[in-house]
Scaffold this motif. Sequence first.
Motif, PDB file in Angstrom:
ATOM      1  N   THR A   1       7.936 -10.300  10.937  1.00 46.96           N
ATOM      2  CA  THR A   1       8.553 -11.671  10.370  1.00 46.96           C
ATOM      3  C   THR A   1       8.348 -12.563  11.846  1.00 46.96           C
ATOM      4  O   THR A   1       8.680 -11.958  12.463  1.00 46.96           O
ATOM      5  CB  THR A   1       9.621 -11.653   9.934  1.00 46.96           C
ATOM      6  OG1 THR A   1      10.231 -10.691  10.788  1.00 46.96           O
ATOM      7  CG2 THR A   1      10.069 -10.745   8.594  1.00 46.96           C
TER       8      THR A   1
ATOM      9  N   ALA B   1      13.706  -7.044   7.587  1.00 48.83           N
ATOM     10  CA  ALA B   1      12.815  -7.656   8.529  1.00 48.83           C
ATOM     11  C   ALA B   1      13.061  -7.619  10.219  1.00 48.83           C
ATOM     12  O   ALA B   1      14.392  -7.646  10.994  1.00 48.83           O
ATOM     13  CB  ALA B   1      13.721  -9.733   8.484  1.00 48.83           C
ATOM     14  N   GLY B   2      12.270  -7.590  11.259  1.00 47.52           N
ATOM     15  CA  GLY B   2      12.002  -7.266  12.153  1.00 47.52           C
ATOM     16  C   GLY B   2      11.628  -8.048  13.036  1.00 47.52           C
ATOM     17  O   GLY B   2      11.261  -6.918  14.152  1.00 47.52           O
ATOM     18  N   GLY B   3      11.074  -8.937  12.816  1.00 46.33           N
ATOM     19  CA  GLY B   3      10.461  -9.988  13.981  1.00 46.33           C
ATOM     20  C   GLY B   3       9.250  -9.962  14.020  1.00 46.33           C
ATOM     21  O   GLY B   3       8.277  -8.913  13.325  1.00 46.33           O
TER      22      GLY B   3
ATOM     23  N   ALA C   1      13.150 -12.977  11.486  1.00 47.75           N
ATOM     24  CA  ALA C   1      14.655 -11.537  11.349  1.00 47.75           C
ATOM     25  C   ALA C   1      15.400 -11.504  12.527  1.00 47.75           C
ATOM     26  O   ALA C   1      16.906 -11.057  12.252  1.00 47.75           O
ATOM     27  CB  ALA C   1      14.466 -10.561  12.614  1.00 47.75           C
TER      28      ALA C   1
END
Length: 220
Positions: A127, A146-148, A132
Motif C-alpha cells: 500500500t 496494510a503493509g506500506g 499503512a
Amino acid sequence: MLPTPDLSHLTKEDFIRVYEPAEDTFILLDGLENDAVELQNLDPKICLEIGSGSGCVSAFVGKLLGSSRCLYLTTDINPYASKCTVSTGKQNAVPIESITASLDSPLALRLRRNVDLLIFNPPYVPTSSEEADAAQESRGIGGSWAGGTDGMEITGLFLNNLPNLLSTNGRFYLVGVAVNNISAIHQNLRGLRLDGKVILHRRAGREHLYVMKFMRILTP
C-alpha cells in the motif's frame, strides 16, 4: 493432523473488526504442524505471536505443544483483536496472555533473548506509506493487512529488533508473499546473524504465499 482451532464463539460482526483466518493463516498452521516434532523437542518456554488477530494461530500452537509448560503471549495493535485472542484461547483450553500494543514494543526489554518460538503473520499487502501509517494509527482491521511500500514497512520495523528477542535456540516463523522480496528478507536477516529457509509455499489466488523459518547462526 491437528484440527483448526474452534472459532465458533466468534461471529460475523467480530470478523468485521478482526482479520478472519484465511489462506495465509492456514499455510502458517501447516508449516508449524510440519515442524511439530522439532518444536516439541525444542520444548519452548515462551511463545510470542505478533499480530494475533482472532487468536487462531496461538491456540493452534497451544494444542500442538501443550499449555502446561509454555507461556503463550501475543500482541496486536487492535484492542478488539486482543479480546478475541483471549476468548479463542479459552474456547480451545489454551491460556493466552494478549497485550494490545504495536509489534513487540512493551515486551522487548523484558523478553530480551528469551523467546523460544516467535511467530508473525504480518501486514504484507503493498500500500502507500500513508495508508499503512493510517491503518496503524486507527488500530483497526486495516492494520492486519496494510503493509506500506512492497508490503514491508511494518515487517521491516519488527525484523530489525528480531535478534534482541529470539533465544539462542529459538525459532522464528514469518509469512510473506512474493512481492515482499523473499530473497531480500533472507539476505537482510543473514546480516543480523539469522539463517533461514522457506519451509512451505503455495499459490492462493493471485498471491504466492511463503512460510519462512529463521534461527540464530551460532558458529563464529
